[in-house]
Design an enzyme around this catalytic site. Structure first.
Site, PDB file in Angstrom:
ATOM      1  N   GLU A  24     -26.445 -26.242 -38.926  1.00  0.00           N
ATOM      2  CA  GLU A  24     -26.909 -27.346 -38.081  1.00  0.00           C
ATOM      3  C   GLU A  24     -28.035 -26.925 -37.142  1.00  0.00           C
ATOM      4  O   GLU A  24     -28.318 -27.581 -36.145  1.00  0.00           O
ATOM      5  CB  GLU A  24     -25.730 -27.896 -37.280  1.00  0.00           C
ATOM      6  N   HIS A  65     -21.301 -30.579 -32.165  1.00  0.00           N
ATOM      7  CA  HIS A  65     -22.198 -29.416 -32.082  1.00  0.00           C
ATOM      8  C   HIS A  65     -21.842 -28.653 -30.807  1.00  0.00           C
ATOM      9  O   HIS A  65     -21.454 -29.261 -29.805  1.00  0.00           O
ATOM     10  CB  HIS A  65     -23.673 -29.846 -31.980  1.00  0.00           C
ATOM     11  N   CYS A 106     -30.461 -32.351 -27.339  1.00  0.00           N
ATOM     12  CA  CYS A 106     -30.550 -32.647 -28.783  1.00  0.00           C
ATOM     13  C   CYS A 106     -31.979 -32.984 -29.176  1.00  0.00           C
ATOM     14  O   CYS A 106     -32.387 -32.774 -30.311  1.00  0.00           O
ATOM     15  CB  CYS A 106     -29.694 -33.862 -29.148  1.00  0.00           C
TER      16      CYS A 106
HETATM   17  O1  SUG Z   1     -26.040 -35.401 -36.162  1.00  0.00           O
HETATM   18  N1  SUG Z   1     -26.428 -38.573 -34.708  1.00  0.00           N
HETATM   19  C1  SUG Z   1     -26.726 -37.150 -34.698  1.00  0.00           C
HETATM   20  C2  SUG Z   1     -26.821 -36.657 -33.274  1.00  0.00           C
HETATM   21  C3  SUG Z   1     -27.344 -35.250 -33.222  1.00  0.00           C
HETATM   22  C4  SUG Z   1     -27.220 -34.663 -31.877  1.00  0.00           C
HETATM   23  N2  SUG Z   1     -27.775 -33.363 -31.875  1.00  0.00           N
HETATM   24  C5  SUG Z   1     -27.294 -32.295 -31.187  1.00  0.00           C
HETATM   25  N3  SUG Z   1     -26.094 -32.324 -30.638  1.00  0.00           N
HETATM   26  N4  SUG Z   1     -27.990 -31.241 -31.145  1.00  0.00           N
HETATM   27  C6  SUG Z   1     -25.675 -36.364 -35.480  1.00  0.00           C
HETATM   28  O2  SUG Z   1     -24.500 -36.707 -35.376  1.00  0.00           O
HETATM   29  C7  SUG Z   1     -26.181 -40.753 -35.717  1.00  0.00           C
HETATM   30  C8  SUG Z   1     -26.925 -41.614 -36.689  1.00  0.00           C
HETATM   31  C9  SUG Z   1     -26.310 -42.984 -36.816  1.00  0.00           C
HETATM   32  O3  SUG Z   1     -25.114 -43.118 -36.747  1.00  0.00           O
HETATM   33  O4  SUG Z   1     -27.092 -43.943 -36.991  1.00  0.00           O
HETATM   34  C10 SUG Z   1     -26.556 -39.283 -35.810  1.00  0.00           C
HETATM   35  O5  SUG Z   1     -26.918 -38.822 -36.874  1.00  0.00           O
END
Ligand code: SUG
Length: 436
Positions: A170, A244, A360
């Site tokens: 990730e 994460h 993020c």
């Molecule tokens: O991978 N959300 C992302 C958020 C990422 C956050 N990044 C970090 N924590 N570094 C994920 O879960 C949601 C998309 C949606 O539901 O439309 C999404 O992919």
């Protein structure tokens, strides 16, 4: 001197909420809601302006093309673009949602980056994340690679790890680089160890980062063994929505903000870090009594962006931190005791509703001053570039978007025109498949 360049994801014109990320509470809560792409992009740009004004080098990665027609065609849909979109909306709504995801805006997941001063070959190393644990994110790889190769032409770019369950990666969301006068640590947090049947596992949600992925990257990047610390995320935290590690800890330089339940053995982790970093290492540990893990998840305190600036450490928090009594008290206390020089609150609501906070939205790329000069200038941010990008967003972005709008071929056409205008405005060349 090392400069921590912040590469933010520029939010795209089809920013939307599809509820695609099981284990990410905000994403599953807001699936199907109306999104506001214009506001989302302006909120992201406001953060970039704040960081730039703090004197920290800022850059950006342009949005990916969404809907991603290649994903739809790869599943056998054919005809012209309008026909493909119509068939996807009619027969494969889940596939269409995947192909439209806004998720590439969270560039903390784009890659893991090692600075040249930490690798034995003296080069910057980059590994694009395979993001295999979520189907809507696994499609980001090829475009991420293209963007990072273009932006950082001098770095060694490794291919993403094999797209299998053994190598779930990730990117930087599970990686933190700490540094004091005495030492450097690369802290890799993993959620599952497929090679150890006795290792604890989350019960409710799947862990996204495997131990093997973290260890493979540390080796491929030629990190000195004494700099590498591999630690296990607490399975109970993952089950509470810490999908994460950057949802429960953030570090920069000598400072680490961390919840006591972040890791299976948090005291052991802190000891290992202190061993390598010496007396200057400053962990700020938040207890469950001061803030429950689920409050850490709902406020995203630990997903604040921690910056080392000329005035000291600055913490850019999502506005939710100011609105919650315990988190507001914690940041006040850290400031009062001199650990933080400044705390800023930002409205990042559009990103937060998908589980993406300030940290993020940025990938840290630590570079020497000489390497920074070699970053593709089209990706760099300064005041005039921010003005241009704001005007570009004002010109092209919808003010509101419902999930049903995503199948509209006019939206695809307008988004392509917007991306075409962006690449020519920034002299980035033809980055997108539709431009070839
Ligand atoms: O991978 N959300 C992302 C958020 C990422 C956050 N990044 C970090 N924590 N570094 C994920 O879960 C949601 C998309 C949606 O539901 O439309 C999404 O992919």
């Amino acid at each position: 001197m090392l400069l921590d360049v912040q590469f933010d994801g520029l939010v795209g014109p089809t920013h939307n909420y599809a509820g695609l990320s099981r284990g990410n509470v905000a994403s599953t809560t807001h699936g199907g809601a109306t999104s506001h792409p214009h506001a989302a992009a302006r909120q992201g740009l406001a953060k970039m302006r704040m960081v730039h004004d703090l004197g920290v080098p800022q850059a950006f990665l342009p949005p990916m093309e969404r809907p991603d027609l290649a994903t739809l065609r790869a599943e056998g849909l054919c005809g012209d673009d309008a026909a493909v979109l119509a068939a996807a909306a009619r027969e494969h709504p889940a596939l269409l949602a995947r192909a439209c995801s806004a998720s590439s805006m969270w560039t903390a997941n784009a890659a893991t980056v090692t600075p040249s001063c930490d690798s034995t070959d003296g080069k910057v190393h980059v590994t694009g994340a395979n993001l295999v644990s979520k189907a809507h994110r696994a499609i980001e790889g090829p475009m991420t690679a293209k963007l990072l190769r273009t932006a950082l032409p001098f770095a060694v770019h490794h291919p993403p790890l094999p797209a299998d369950g053994a190598h779930g990666d990730e990117g930087a969301a599970n990686h933190t680089r700490l540094q004091t006068e005495e030492g450097v640590v690369h802290l890799f947090a993993w959620g599952v160890d497929n090679d150890d049947p006795d290792a604890l596992k989350p019960a409710r949600f799947e862990a996204r980062q495997t131990r093997l992925a973290s260890a493979t990257i540390a080796q491929a990047h030629q990190l000195r063994a004494q700099c590498v610390v591999l630690v296990q995320q607490h399975p109970a935290a993952i089950d509470a929505g810490v999908f994460h590690n950057d949802v429960i800890s953030v570090g920069q330089g000598a400072l680490l903000l961390v919840h006591e339940r972040a890791f299976v053995d948090t005291p052991g982790v802190l000891e290992a870090l202190a061993d390598r970093l010496g007396k200057a290492f400053r962990p700020l540990v938040v207890t469950e009594a001061a803030l429950a893990v689920d409050e850490a998840v709902s406020t995203y305190l630990f997903n604040s962006q921690l910056l080392h600036t000329a005035e000291g450490y600055v913490l850019i928090c999502p506005a939710q931190v100011a609105a919650h009594a315990s988190t507001a008290a914690l940041v006040q206390q850290w400031q009062a005791q001199g650990d933080l020089a400044r705390v800023e609150m930002l409205d990042l609501q559009e990103s937060m509703r998908n589980g993406g906070g300030p940290a993020c939205l940025r990938l840290r790329v630590p570079l020497s001053a000489d390497e920074l000069k070699q970053v593709h200038p089209g990706f760099r941010i300064d005041g005039p570039t921010l003005d241009r990008l704001e005007a570009w967003v004002d010109r092209w972005y919808p003010r509101a978007l419902d999930p049903a709008d995503l199948a509209d071929p006019t939206l695809l056409e307008t988004s392509r025109e917007a991306l075409d205008a962006l690449t020519s405005m920034q002299d980035m060349g033809n980055l997108y498949p539709f431009q070839h």
